[in-house]
Design a protein around this motif. Structure first.
Motif: not given
Length: 232
Positions: A56-62, A64-75, A154-156
């Motif tokens: 999820e982190a890898v895919i979202l980081s790649g 960039e679309h206004p209807a998809i939440p941006e991955f902002l980081g980890v805690l 999600a997967r490639y």
């Protein structure tokens, strides 16, 4: 702002907003008042530690679309391991249909379907399969704009033997829910006998659901939807 239920890594947590197989999502606020989603992962019972989904982190980081939440980081906190994601305003289609009993008209179905296909075509152009297109993962805001969330499955393309046709069949199921939202009462007949569909709509849905020859391209799926569900 709601009364906070806790503070994690500089974020003020106000309420849980979703729960799934791998974790819980919370609405939270940054110190500047900007809303975010904190996705906390359950502990892996065999490993004894929190088990985030790196896909999820890898895919979202790649993406960039206004209807998809941006991955902002980890805690990585004592309270758990969290993904920090962009917050999308609105309600899920599941809430709109089953909680608020909204009946989607033909125009609304075409609007939702058209937006969802644009998002789906975008992620497919990045070789990404969402893998979990369903009502609870689609958010609609007050202006009728759609967002697609939860890329946990999600997967490639090619990973785990998955291909785009999985998203096509999920899209078909979403259309059925939207169509049934305006249906007076569901009986015991199968959907293609019960719903008042045009022949082209019935054939299109059967292809999406892989009951007949399945679709093999986004272009064909989009063109088929426009041809059979356009209100013009």
């Amino acid at each position: 702002m709601l009364r906070p239920v806790g503070h994690i890594g500089g974020y003020t947590v106000v309420k849980p907003i979703g729960r799934g197989k791998y974790g819980v999502c919370y609405k939270a606020f940054k110190s500047d008042g900007h809303p975010v989603v904190l996705k906390r992962f359950y502990k892996n019972p065999t490993k004894g530690r929190f088990a985030p989904d790196d896909h999820e982190a890898v895919i979202l980081s790649g993406l960039e679309h206004p209807a998809i939440p941006e991955f902002l980081g980890v805690l990585n906190e004592k309270a758990g391991y969290f993904f920090v994601l962009e917050y999308k305003n609105g309600m899920t289609l599941e809430q709109i249909i089953f909680k608020h009993r909204h009946r989607f008209c033909d125009g609304e179905i075409f609007n939702v379907g058209s937006q969802l296909l644009k998002i789906m075509s975008y992620i497919h152009s990045r070789n990404v399969i969402h893998g979990d297109l369903r009502l609870s993962n689609i958010i609609m805001d007050d202006n009728g704009h759609i967002s697609l969330i939860d890329f946990g499955l999600a997967r490639y393309t090619g990973e785990d033997g998955l291909d785009f046709d999985l998203d096509y069949s999920c899209f078909g199921n979403i259309l059925l829910y939207l169509l049934y939202s305006a249906y007076p009462k569901s009986g015991k007949k199968i959907w293609y006998e019960e719903l008042d569909l045009l022949p082209g709509q019935r054939a299109y849905l059967m292809r999406l659901l892989r009951l007949t020859e399945p679709f093999t391209s986004d272009t064909a799926v989009v063109e088929g939807f426009r041809k059979n569900f356009s209100i013009n």
